[in-house]
Design a protein around this motif. Structure first.
Motif, PDB file in Angstrom:
ATOM      1  N   VAL A 270       0.819  -1.304  -0.042  1.00  0.00           N
ATOM      2  CA  VAL A 270       0.747  -0.202  -0.166  1.00  0.00           C
ATOM      3  C   VAL A 270       1.337   1.331   0.402  1.00  0.00           C
ATOM      4  N   GLU A 271       1.939   1.233   0.435  1.00  0.00           N
ATOM      5  CA  GLU A 271       3.229   2.420   0.713  1.00  0.00           C
ATOM      6  C   GLU A 271       3.847   2.644  -0.622  1.00  0.00           C
ATOM      7  N   PRO A 272       4.062   3.186  -2.108  1.00  0.00           N
ATOM      8  CA  PRO A 272       4.807   3.330  -2.978  1.00  0.00           C
ATOM      9  C   PRO A 272       6.277   3.307  -1.926  1.00  0.00           C
ATOM     10  N   TYR A 273       6.437   4.648  -1.023  1.00  0.00           N
ATOM     11  CA  TYR A 273       8.295   4.635  -1.217  1.00  0.00           C
ATOM     12  C   TYR A 273       8.602   3.676  -0.123  1.00  0.00           C
ATOM     13  N   ARG A 274       8.107   2.561   0.034  1.00  0.00           N
ATOM     14  CA  ARG A 274       8.377   0.969   0.786  1.00  0.00           C
ATOM     15  C   ARG A 274       8.562  -0.024  -0.257  1.00  0.00           C
ATOM     16  N   ALA A 275       7.082   0.118  -1.079  1.00  0.00           N
ATOM     17  CA  ALA A 275       7.829  -1.025  -2.362  1.00  0.00           C
ATOM     18  C   ALA A 275       8.411  -0.717  -2.945  1.00  0.00           C
ATOM     19  N   VAL A 276       9.202   0.521  -3.154  1.00  0.00           N
ATOM     20  CA  VAL A 276      10.208   0.163  -4.218  1.00  0.00           C
ATOM     21  C   VAL A 276      11.544   0.214  -3.755  1.00  0.00           C
ATOM     22  N   GLU A 301      14.610  -5.651 -15.356  1.00  0.00           N
ATOM     23  CA  GLU A 301      13.996  -4.190 -14.483  1.00  0.00           C
ATOM     24  C   GLU A 301      13.623  -3.477 -14.635  1.00  0.00           C
ATOM     25  N   ALA A 302      14.012  -3.067 -16.268  1.00  0.00           N
ATOM     26  CA  ALA A 302      12.528  -1.369 -16.404  1.00  0.00           C
ATOM     27  C   ALA A 302      10.614  -2.744 -16.958  1.00  0.00           C
ATOM     28  N   GLY A 303      11.039  -4.528 -17.280  1.00  0.00           N
ATOM     29  CA  GLY A 303       9.723  -4.648 -17.620  1.00  0.00           C
ATOM     30  C   GLY A 303       8.841  -5.233 -16.108  1.00  0.00           C
ATOM     31  N   ILE A 304      10.272  -5.944 -15.217  1.00  0.00           N
ATOM     32  CA  ILE A 304       9.301  -5.945 -13.463  1.00  0.00           C
ATOM     33  C   ILE A 304       8.808  -4.574 -12.737  1.00  0.00           C
ATOM     34  N   HIS A 305       9.717  -3.572 -13.288  1.00  0.00           N
ATOM     35  CA  HIS A 305       9.310  -2.467 -12.508  1.00  0.00           C
ATOM     36  C   HIS A 305       7.506  -1.991 -13.155  1.00  0.00           C
ATOM     37  N   ALA A 306       7.149  -2.564 -14.125  1.00  0.00           N
ATOM     38  CA  ALA A 306       6.010  -1.498 -15.068  1.00  0.00           C
ATOM     39  C   ALA A 306       5.133  -2.414 -14.360  1.00  0.00           C
ATOM     40  N   TYR A 307       5.860  -4.182 -13.874  1.00  0.00           N
ATOM     41  CA  TYR A 307       4.307  -4.665 -13.734  1.00  0.00           C
ATOM     42  C   TYR A 307       3.940  -4.763 -12.452  1.00  0.00           C
ATOM     43  N   ALA A 308       5.215  -3.977 -11.289  1.00  0.00           N
ATOM     44  CA  ALA A 308       4.457  -3.467 -10.362  1.00  0.00           C
ATOM     45  C   ALA A 308       3.661  -2.570 -10.024  1.00  0.00           C
ATOM     46  N   SER A 309       3.666  -1.559 -11.046  1.00  0.00           N
ATOM     47  CA  SER A 309       2.520  -0.936 -11.153  1.00  0.00           C
ATOM     48  C   SER A 309       1.318  -1.011 -12.302  1.00  0.00           C
ATOM     49  N   LYS A 310       1.450  -2.292 -12.916  1.00  0.00           N
ATOM     50  CA  LYS A 310       0.315  -2.803 -13.497  1.00  0.00           C
ATOM     51  C   LYS A 310      -1.089  -1.927 -13.332  1.00  0.00           C
ATOM     52  N   ASP A 311      -1.261  -2.036 -12.028  1.00  0.00           N
ATOM     53  CA  ASP A 311      -3.333  -1.408 -11.584  1.00  0.00           C
ATOM     54  C   ASP A 311      -2.954  -0.492 -10.633  1.00  0.00           C
ATOM     55  N   GLY A 312      -2.249   0.842 -11.704  1.00  0.00           N
ATOM     56  CA  GLY A 312      -2.104   2.314 -11.344  1.00  0.00           C
ATOM     57  C   GLY A 312      -1.324   2.837 -10.523  1.00  0.00           C
ATOM     58  N   GLN A 313      -0.246   1.940  -9.224  1.00  0.00           N
ATOM     59  CA  GLN A 313      -0.227   2.344  -7.835  1.00  0.00           C
ATOM     60  C   GLN A 313       1.300   1.488  -7.858  1.00  0.00           C
ATOM     61  N   TYR A 314       1.781   2.229  -8.380  1.00  0.00           N
ATOM     62  CA  TYR A 314       3.858   1.151  -7.635  1.00  0.00           C
ATOM     63  C   TYR A 314       3.365   0.479  -6.440  1.00  0.00           C
ATOM     64  N   THR A 315       3.532  -0.956  -6.198  1.00  0.00           N
ATOM     65  CA  THR A 315       2.860  -1.665  -5.115  1.00  0.00           C
ATOM     66  C   THR A 315       4.131  -2.739  -4.897  1.00  0.00           C
ATOM     67  N   SER A 316       4.562  -3.931  -3.743  1.00  0.00           N
ATOM     68  CA  SER A 316       5.233  -4.592  -3.654  1.00  0.00           C
ATOM     69  C   SER A 316       5.176  -6.101  -4.636  1.00  0.00           C
ATOM     70  N   LEU A 317       5.758  -6.875  -5.140  1.00  0.00           N
ATOM     71  CA  LEU A 317       6.070  -7.788  -6.352  1.00  0.00           C
ATOM     72  C   LEU A 317       5.590  -9.207  -5.372  1.00  0.00           C
ATOM     73  N   SER A 318       6.115  -9.281  -3.718  1.00  0.00           N
ATOM     74  CA  SER A 318       5.813 -10.276  -3.551  1.00  0.00           C
ATOM     75  C   SER A 318       4.435 -10.206  -2.411  1.00  0.00           C
ATOM     76  N   HIS A 319       3.884 -11.261  -2.006  1.00  0.00           N
ATOM     77  CA  HIS A 319       2.236 -11.553  -1.704  1.00  0.00           C
ATOM     78  C   HIS A 319       2.640 -12.626   0.239  1.00  0.00           C
ATOM     79  N   ALA A 320       2.063 -12.386   0.514  1.00  0.00           N
ATOM     80  CA  ALA A 320       2.340 -13.442   1.808  1.00  0.00           C
ATOM     81  C   ALA A 320       0.881 -13.261   2.795  1.00  0.00           C
TER      82      ALA A 320
END
Length: 438
Positions: A270-276, A301-320
């Protein structure tokens, strides 16, 4: 201000070095000596490295390390990693060992298709363009048969070509949006060659299409290029175990640890500053293996970071999550990799790295890379939510702080012993060394 130079690329390597040394260093001889000290004694090997890029003057070394004990889909791997950051290889290795005792990493490759586009401007009737595209679509395949023949023999080639209307975002803008299967090759040159032929075919056929007006015949191709946003090339990696099995020396309360890990990841979601920074830790592992295996870490790098933003906000790639007393931890990422062609067949250490991985297919390498990224992420979060990130990192960094002081063996042992139970910081180490030498 330094003088401008013409024809630099035409100078010999010796003359390039001489120009740099004379223009940018107060002691040209020392600069020249340093540059040449990194040359390979094997002249044939050095020439190979010189030919990788333009205007080479020397080699820039990064360490190649190994991270053993990666259990992925029931098979053990020792993973080669090229990186300069202290503690990354150690952290990945620690996570690999930890999860190997809890079932290992489970990975799934969902698809391995890659994407390329011909971007063009069409100033005319959209319905006529659509009809035109339908009529000439087979021509795109026919005109690239020579390019795709070998790839088709390996089970790859052009998967599909579609016309995309992008006029809602840019006036008169359309695309030929193509998907490709390149098997074990990353396929950049293959894809770009196909796309450039698509562009030629598009323009040629438009000129002869009777239903187009003279203006409509004048299709303007802006560019033809592959995309590094490979949303059809996805790999999933996950680990899980009963919460009780998370326990170890530094995790005396596994339930509390699991809950804290889930919360830490929710913050990154939920927090882009932390997500980066969170995702940067994942990329520490991913980039190191991508580089070791001769793949394009900038594209990854470019592709993965774009994917982290696919829903409109940069977010965590991993989940738990925790469900029925089971701790689950996973990640899905786009990865376009190759194990044949390019540096994989040229760079001796890339060949070595792929041998260590037992000559994986591109799909298998995707799984290894993803597992290393998740392992690195787990190690970072475990430190953050328990002892803190700096304790382990700075102890690993201690050697780098000591090195400029050229400590002898006896001094190094005394310094290392002292900082076993004291906080490592640059100033603390410098002060201790100065006092030791008084």
């Amino acid at each position: 201000m330094k003088n401008n130079i013409n024809g630099f690329s035409k100078l010999s390597k010796e003359k390039k070095i001489d120009w740099i040394a004379q223009n940018y260093f107060s002691e040209p001889e020392k600069a020249t000596q340093l540059i040449k000290s990194y040359w390979n004694a094997d002249t044939k090997l050095q020439q190979l490295h010189d030919d990788f890029i333009e205007n080479t003057i020397t080699n820039f070394y990064l360490p190649l390390g190994l991270s053993p004990n990666f259990l992925i889909n029931g098979k053990y791997y020792t993973v080669p990693m090229v990186i300069e950051e202290s503690s990354v290889v150690a952290a990945a290795s620690k996570s690999a060992k930890y999860w190997s005792e809890r079932g290992g990493f489970k990975t799934t490759v969902f698809n391995t298709e890659k994407i390329g586009q011909v971007h063009f401007i069409f100033n005319g009737d959209k319905s006529k363009l659509e009809t035109f595209f339908t009529k000439i679509k087979a021509k795109f395949h026919e005109d690239t048969n020579g390019t795709t023949a070998n790839m088709q023999k390996r089970g790859g080639g052009i998967v599909d070509i579609v016309l995309k209307d992008k006029t809602a975002v840019l006036e008169n803008y359309y695309q030929l949006h193509a998907t490709f299967q390149t098997k074990d090759s990353m396929g950049a040159n293959f894809i770009n060659s196909c796309l450039e032929q698509f562009a030629k075919t598009l323009k040629r056929e438009a000129v002869h299409y009777s239903d187009f007006t003279s203006d409509e015949k004048d299709i303007e191709v802006i560019m033809s290029i592959l995309s590094n946003y490979v949303t059809n090339c996805i790999v999933r990696v996950e680990v899980s175990c009963p919460i009780a099995e998370l326990a170890e020396k530094n995790i005396p309360n596994p339930k509390e640890f699991a809950e804290k890990m889930v919360k830490a990841i929710r913050i990154a979601e939920v927090e882009p500053y932390r997500a980066v920074t969170h995702n940067k830790g994942i990329m520490n592992g991913i980039d190191a293996v991508v580089l070791a295996t001769g793949n394009d870490f900038r594209a990854v790098e470019a592709g993965i970071h774009a994917y982290a933003s696919k829903d409109g906000q940069y977010t965590s790639l991993s989940h738990a999550k925790i469900e029925n007393d089971i701790f689950s931890y996973w990640m899905e990422i786009p990865l376009a990799l190759g194990t044949v062609g390019g540096l994989t067949s040229l760079h001796p250490l890339v060949k070595l790295a792929l041998e260590i991985l037992e000559k994986p297919s591109a799909a298998e390498l995707m799984q290894i890379v993803a597992a290393t990224g998740l392992a690195q992420n787990f190690a970072a979060l475990r430190s953050l939510t328990t002892t803190g990130i700096q304790e382990g990192h700075m102890k690993m960094h201690l050697g780098n702080i000591i090195n400029p002081f050229e400590a002898n063996t006896e001094e190094r042992l005394i310094i290392e012993k002292h900082f076993e139970n004291n906080t490592v910081s640059h100033s603390a180490v410098v002060t201790f060394i100065e006092n030791l030498r008084k």
